[in-house]
Design an enzyme around this catalytic site. Structure first.
Site, PDB file in Angstrom:
ATOM      1  N   ARG A   1      80.213 -21.990  80.939  1.00 51.70           N
ATOM      2  CA  ARG A   1      81.822 -22.384  79.710  1.00 51.70           C
ATOM      3  C   ARG A   1      81.471 -23.864  79.482  1.00 51.70           C
ATOM      4  NH1 ARG A   1      86.814 -20.108  80.045  1.00 51.70           N
ATOM      5  NH2 ARG A   1      88.075 -21.630  80.790  1.00 51.70           N
TER       6      ARG A   1
ATOM      7  N   CYS B   1      98.834 -21.410  80.675  1.00 53.14           N
ATOM      8  CA  CYS B   1      99.089 -19.969  79.527  1.00 53.14           C
ATOM      9  C   CYS B   1     100.008 -19.321  80.307  1.00 53.14           C
ATOM     10  CB  CYS B   1      97.633 -19.799  78.625  1.00 53.14           C
ATOM     11  SG  CYS B   1      96.675 -19.278  79.430  1.00 53.14           S
TER      12      CYS B   1
HETATM   13  N1  SAM Z   1      91.129 -26.735  78.557  1.00 52.14           N
HETATM   14  C1  SAM Z   1      90.644 -25.816  78.496  1.00 52.14           C
HETATM   15  C2  SAM Z   1      90.484 -25.617  76.933  1.00 52.14           C
HETATM   16  O1  SAM Z   1      91.922 -25.954  75.839  1.00 52.14           O
HETATM   17  O2  SAM Z   1      89.509 -25.418  76.688  1.00 52.14           O
HETATM   18  C3  SAM Z   1      90.973 -24.260  79.240  1.00 52.14           C
HETATM   19  C4  SAM Z   1      90.678 -24.162  80.314  1.00 52.14           C
HETATM   20  S1  SAM Z   1      90.721 -23.282  81.330  1.00 52.14           S
HETATM   21  C5  SAM Z   1      93.147 -22.396  81.517  1.00 52.14           C
HETATM   22  C6  SAM Z   1      90.898 -23.759  83.226  1.00 52.14           C
HETATM   23  C7  SAM Z   1      89.529 -24.600  83.802  1.00 52.14           C
HETATM   24  O3  SAM Z   1      89.813 -24.697  84.834  1.00 52.14           O
HETATM   25  C8  SAM Z   1      88.362 -23.231  83.660  1.00 52.14           C
HETATM   26  O4  SAM Z   1      87.575 -23.399  82.921  1.00 52.14           O
HETATM   27  C9  SAM Z   1      88.379 -23.393  84.722  1.00 52.14           C
HETATM   28  O5  SAM Z   1      86.900 -23.157  84.839  1.00 52.14           O
HETATM   29  C10 SAM Z   1      88.181 -24.876  85.523  1.00 52.14           C
HETATM   30  N2  SAM Z   1      88.647 -25.236  87.048  1.00 52.14           N
HETATM   31  C11 SAM Z   1      88.986 -24.230  87.394  1.00 52.14           C
HETATM   32  N3  SAM Z   1      89.448 -24.454  88.778  1.00 52.14           N
HETATM   33  C12 SAM Z   1      88.665 -26.184  89.024  1.00 52.14           C
HETATM   34  C13 SAM Z   1      88.436 -27.295  89.205  1.00 52.14           C
HETATM   35  N4  SAM Z   1      89.279 -27.648  90.322  1.00 52.14           N
HETATM   36  N5  SAM Z   1      87.868 -28.621  89.003  1.00 52.14           N
HETATM   37  C14 SAM Z   1      87.571 -27.758  87.373  1.00 52.14           C
HETATM   38  N6  SAM Z   1      87.861 -26.988  87.164  1.00 52.14           N
HETATM   39  C15 SAM Z   1      88.290 -26.373  87.342  1.00 52.14           C
END
Ligand code: SAM
Length: 430
Positions: free
Chosen positions: A261, A355
């Site tokens: 990603r 979301c």
């Molecule tokens: N904000 C993004 C956008 O608008 O395009 C979408 C984010 S998505 C809802 C959540 C993201 O959090 C995922 O890509 C996941 O890999 C990341 N994630 C989950 N746990 C995390 C952590 N402890 N530290 C950093 N990123 C994390």
């Protein structure tokens, strides 16, 4: 990546709340996106049936190395799809169980008194997802609203001016478009308008982004020159929005765990003309708030993984409420990461968004963390004209925003703006 593995990865991403089906398919890196989209969509449509067949045949117990999402995709294709045209070693494995799976499907049909596969789908599972408008965010790093409006007019679209109500957005049809009533850089087109091949999109002049997902950066509203953290950033739509608000002046520190990603995000940010950012593949929980590098971070956007229960473009079967255990785990993570974000010493404003439509991931998280913070932070009463507010589960929860297809013509979403006490703003104390 092979088709079945790619589909299984998209299903896993949907379950983690990493994004909607379209976004995940497009960011998967799989070359034949239409084929992948169709396979994921159909697997989701049949998900309850697949669960019943998998359970009945005890496939996952018999094949402990078979990942559950991959099992679903394989069994979908074997029983309802093209009959396992690819799949390598997994194909051989699924074929070994073919007779048992077919027998289980037959038993299910007898139990449900139906003769055709389609009849196994509950009526709700076949219902189309609500049609949401196509929202187009103008990327002000590359262009301006007026130029984009002129461009679409030259492409044969009629511009109807600024919308006065959400109802007006819902009545759009044909080649007409409006300026959104809440977000000044958002254009609204009828549902299903496809701009993925439009040159404004491919050149990064516009971003295809649901209206609700434009709220976090818009509400965070850092002044040009600010230092901002996007804590869970990939695939980066909100980061590029923050960069546009900063006018590329200042610094964005963006973190995410997911390498793939992040790679997609890097490409997207380059295309959008974002220059002032630093991407890190790092657990945000392990980022040291006291590090001198972050000493000027005044704004944080926190959009952590969630159940994704608000995403209506995921097909109906994926919208089912997450189980209690999963919710508990997600909420614990969300509370932890929100507390961590609030510990950055120079922080003044933070937006928390999901979301998800679950209270446990939204109002409950905000309330618990605010309580733990004593009187250090408060909720800001944002966008008073927004019709859909936080659930009244604690005093001040109405400062938060909710979004839903029915009330705001968007995905289901939650946003809260927290501000350090002492900062100027109309605030609500929980
Ligand atoms: N904000 C993004 C956008 O608008 O395009 C979408 C984010 S998505 C809802 C959540 C993201 O959090 C995922 O890509 C996941 O890999 C990341 N994630 C989950 N746990 C995390 C952590 N402890 N530290 C950093 N990123 C994390």
């Amino acid at each position: 990546m092979a088709l079945y593995s790619a589909a299984a990865a998209v299903l896993a991403g949907l379950e983690r709340g990493d994004g909607g089906i379209k976004a995940l398919v497009y960011s998967s890196g799989f070359p034949r996106v239409r084929q992948l989209y169709a396979l994921v969509a159909e697997t989701l449509r049949y998900a309850p049936v697949l669960d019943a067949v998998l359970d009945g045949a005890a496939l996952l117990q018999a094949e402990r190395k078979l990942p559950p999402h991959l099992a679903k995709v394989l069994v979908y294709d074997l029983l309802f799809g093209k009959g396992l045209q690819c799949g390598g070693r997994w194909k051989a494995l699924a074929r070994r169980h073919r007779a048992r799976l077919r027998a289980e499907l037959a038993r299910l049909k007898v139990r449900r008194r139906v003769s055709r596969d389609e009849e196994l789908l509950a009526p709700a599972a076949g219902a189309p997802a609500p049609a949401l408008p196509r929202y187009v965010r103008v990327n002000t790093l590359k262009t301006c609203v007026e130029d984009v409006i002129d461009f679409f007019k030259r492409q044969g679209y009629s511009y109807l001016g600024k919308a006065a109500s959400v109802e007006e957005l819902s009545s759009l049809s044909g080649k007409k478009f409006l300026l959104d009533l809440h977000l000044p850089e958002l254009l609204v087109f009828p549902p299903q308008t496809d701009f993925h091949n439009n040159q404004l999109y491919t050149s990064g002049h516009v971003i295809l982004q649901d209206k609700a997902s434009c709220l976090p950066a818009f509400l965070l509203s850092p002044a040009a020159g600010s230092h901002v953290i996007d804590a869970c950033a990939a695939p980066g739509n909100k980061t590029s929005h923050v960069a546009a608000i900063l006018k590329n002046k200042g610094q964005i520190f963006a973190f995410d765990l997911d390498t793939k990603r992040l790679a997609t995000m890097n490409t997207m940010l380059m295309r959008a003309g974002v220059t002032s950012f630093e991407l890190a593949q790092q657990d945000f929980l392990s980022v040291d708030p006291r590090a001198s590098k972050y000493s000027k971070v005044t704004h944080i956007l926190l959009d952590p993984s969630c159940s994704g229960s608000g995403m209506v473009t995921r097909l109906p079967t994926a919208e089912a409420a997450p189980g209690a255990e999963r919710l508990q785990a997600l909420a614990a993570f969300q509370r932890r990461i929100l507390s961590h974000a609030l510990s950055f010493p120079a922080l003044r404003r933070l937006v928390y968004s999901t979301c998800s439509v679950q209270q446990e991931e939204n109002e409950d998280v905000v309330q618990a963390v605010l309580q733990e913070q004593g009187s250090a932070f408060r909720l800001v009463n944002v966008l008073p004209s927004w019709p859909c507010r936080g659930l009244a589960t604690f005093p001040g929860a109405e400062c938060c925003l909710r979004a839903s297809p029915a009330e705001t013509l968007t995905q289901g979403f939650f946003v809260a703006l927290l501000e350090r006490c002492g900062e100027e703003a109309a605030a609500c104390r929980p």
